[in-house]
Design a protein around this motif. Sequence first.
Motif, short mmCIF file in Angstrom:
data_model
loop_
_atom_site.label_atom_id
_atom_site.label_comp_id
_atom_site.label_asym_id
_atom_site.label_seq_id
_atom_site.Cartn_x
_atom_site.Cartn_y
_atom_site.Cartn_z
N UNK A 57 21.25 64.27 70.26
CA UNK A 57 20.83 63.23 69.33
C UNK A 57 20.87 63.72 67.91
N UNK A 58 20.92 65.04 67.75
CA UNK A 58 20.94 65.55 66.39
C UNK A 58 22.14 65.00 65.63
N UNK A 59 23.25 64.74 66.33
CA UNK A 59 24.42 64.18 65.64
C UNK A 59 24.12 62.80 65.11
N UNK A 60 23.39 62.03 65.90
CA UNK A 60 23.04 60.69 65.46
C UNK A 60 22.08 60.77 64.27
N UNK B 56 12.20 65.79 70.50
CA UNK B 56 13.50 65.37 69.99
C UNK B 56 13.64 63.86 70.07
N UNK B 60 13.96 61.44 66.93
CA UNK B 60 15.12 60.57 66.73
C UNK B 60 14.66 59.17 66.36
N UNK B 64 15.05 56.74 62.56
CA UNK B 64 15.51 55.36 62.43
C UNK B 64 14.42 54.45 61.90
N UNK B 89 17.32 68.92 60.07
CA UNK B 89 18.33 68.78 61.11
C UNK B 89 18.90 70.13 61.50
N UNK B 92 16.39 72.18 63.39
CA UNK B 92 16.26 71.69 64.75
C UNK B 92 17.43 72.13 65.62
N UNK B 93 18.62 72.06 65.03
CA UNK B 93 19.81 72.42 65.78
C UNK B 93 19.74 73.88 66.21
#
Lengths: 338, 434
Positions: A57-60, B56, B60, B64, B89, B92-93
């Motif tokens: 989901x990190x891509x989103x 996560x 997410x 949004x 981001x 987190x990655x």
Amino acid sequence: MIYFVIFCLFASLTLYVLFAGADFGAGILELLTPRSRRSYVASLTTRAIGPVWEANHVWLILVIVILFTGFPSLHTLLANHLHLPILFLLLGIIVRGTAFVFRHYDAVKDGLQRHYRNAFVYSSMLTPLCLGVIAGAGIRGIDIPENPDFHAAYLAPWLNGFSFFVGLFTVSICGYLAAVFIMGEEKSPAERKRYARQATGLLLAMVGSGGLVFATAYREDLAFWGAFTGNAGSIGMVGLATLSVPLMRHWLRQDRYLLARLAAGGQVSLILLAVYTALFPHFVLGGHPASDLLTAAAPDKTINMLGGALIVGLSIIGPSIAYLMWVFKGQKESPDAS
Amino acid sequence: MAMSLAFHIIFACIGMVMPWLMTVAHFRWLRTGDASYYRLTKAWSKGVAIFFVTGAVSGTVLSFEMGLLWPGFMEHAGPIFGMPFSLEGTAFFVEAIALGLYLYGWKRMQRWVHWGTGVVVGISGVASGVLVVAANGWMNSPSGFVFDEVTGTYGQVDPVAALFNDAWLHQSLHMTLAAFVATGFAVAGIHAWLLLKGRNRAFHLKAARIALVFAAVAALLQPLSGHQAADRVAELQPTKLAAMEAHYETGPADMIIGGIPNDATESVDYAIRLPGMLSWLIHFDTEAEVAGLDQVAPADRPNVPVVHFAYQIMIGLGMFLAALSVGFFVLNRSKTPALARRWYLKALVLAAPMGFLAVEAGWTVTEVGRQPWIIYGYMRTADAVTAMPGIQYSFYAFTALYLVLSLLVTLLMVRQIRMVPVLYDPAPVSLQPA
Ligand code: HDD
Ligand code: HEM
Ligand code: HEM
């Protein structure tokens, strides 16, 4: 720098479709599997897609962050008029993630497992459908009349046949990617054949729903039809994507799964790239000034910082992924996961 | 929004701290070869994985949600404070990759390298937290742009100055400590409860001790960091401080403990007052002037009772936890260490939810205390909401969803903890460090 940022935007979207797509697809395949084989497929799914897949989901998130930092008015346009499908998408993501964790980690295995499974499979279907509907709405074009009523502002942009077909197309893509991906994890030839059949079926579904998308675009005379057919690059890329299918099948037959996966991934990327090329410099079609990436861009200083942050991010993440691959590459020992 | 944040913050705290507990247990195992440390590492790494996925997913949704519910806010704020989110981001990655290596990398890496990936998980978790809190600090003390009064636009954007706003340091520090306090006491409490029930002592004693050392050190530092935060708030957001202390009238300020703030009479009923204490805490002078709520029109004040109560709750809980921590270190110098005393274990069980309650109370202070502003001094919350009719249903939907999710996760944790004796009590196999 602005072009680098736009590149990252499209690249993260593509990576999301590829990786999260294969992840969703695993659920879709389970849904398509006859009842008797389900528990077997489920355990394979769990093995192939660990909890770390949720990280895709990190891509989103990257897409969203790039949008709201770099293209704020575009982000606002989408968040306003596509509020409802995005809401459903989020619902899908939540239910799916939670159901997966529960199924995998609930220490007590009892009757609840069936509910986890249902929640998992159906949300695996719903989530890419919503994703596709959102994409479809953007491709169709967000044109809001003046003084719109609720329907015109919040429903019409996405509640239409075209968007729905793009949704179906997305679902087929996900299932297809997952079938090709999982085949490499499968040991038994009979099961592998079953996945191959599913892959073929889903490929046909892709062609079918893709056909419907274009037929609708033509019949409703959407701006997308002209933009696509008038763009030699787009047509060429779809051609290339089609050529990669026999290649993929060839590699599958030779049991060269890595290459087959690459071919399937390349095929899907080319299709997406064809669409981006047709739309560029717009991110979504329609007359709204915010839909043009170049006019909607934030002030230079922000774009430069964003680009800088992306470069820093990539230069940390790239080597880490390489290391991850190196550690796990070719080691046949069964993972001692818990 | 507040609901999803309140939910996410719990996962965020656990996501920041559990990896550290796990790596310490792992370290002990590598050093001593004691199998119960191995089982503890495994048990905790499972917890990390569960909370990672939930964190996560809820994160997410948050990314949004901000756009869905506050498009007006995000349109202006995005270019200015988007930086920390893009860096988060990255953090987190890195965390995800390191966690992947950690969970699936047993026996595949040199063992200290494998342990190192666990440390990376912890570091990147804390980095995520610091970055996001810096974004929140920007809402409290906006910087890095020039606001044009005439056109209502935000120009000369400088994202770096926005990231290092005046509030980022005290908030990040206080939040990071809070995460250790809350998670540490919660984990210690759970293991204390299992100790009271007489389960597998070696296992739970070690677990409780590791968690408690982290929690106790952080809990002792927390009041200091909180005091510094209050100092900064007095300077940056005098109205918030006045609401926290229910200080209506500008002038020398008493410290008010408890009591019910009464907006109609602008006084606090039934309170204990320590004369001049607040002035002294901030200016080291009991006569010094502290700005009161009367500095702004009633319409521009936050909800005083909510902020005041939340503040008192945070401090009360903070003091209790700090006392428990002092007890831990003092008793450990005596003949019977703290964890060998039943009353202390019972106190730990009682304290298990307290850290999280304090976190929620603290966020209420920060967020409600900032109202009616969403960007302090620049944009009102009411102007930031989406124009979509029926938006309240979206709010309700998110709220209901998060309530259900919280219930489910609690249920899962309960089932998990119940299984601990089955899964982790000594097995006949002998385990050696690989
Ligand atoms: C374990 C949790 C915990 C504990 C024991 C305390 N706090 Fe706290 N506090 C928080 C957890 C917290 C937080 C994580 O919830 C907040 C919300 C925003 C932030 O940065 O930290 C916070 C905010 C916060 C603020 C507002 C900062 C701002 O708006 O910029 C002040 C003034 C204090 N705290 C003061 C204190 C004092 C004097 C404490 C004395 C014991 C204390 N806190 C204990
Ligand atoms: C980066 C972090 C955060 C951001 C960007 C943020 C954003 C916001 C916004 C936009 C509002 C105004 C909406 C309203 O009045 O309802 C708000 C209020 C609020 N937020 Fe946050 N918030 C953050 C962190 C948190 C956290 C961690 C919590 C709780 C644990 C929290 C709890 C609240 C509460 C209780 C309100 C007040 C609601 C009210 O006045 O009705 N916030 N926040
Ligand atoms: C407006 C508020 C917030 C947003 C938009 C947000 C966003 C996110 C996102 C998107 C994730 C998932 C990671 C990813 O996929 O990139 C995440 C996880 C995380 N967030 Fe937040 N966050 C917010 C508030 C906070 C706060 C206040 C903290 C607190 C300190 C925090 C700390 C973390 C941590 C530590 C993780 C990692 C979770 C784990 O590993 O389990 N976040 N957040």
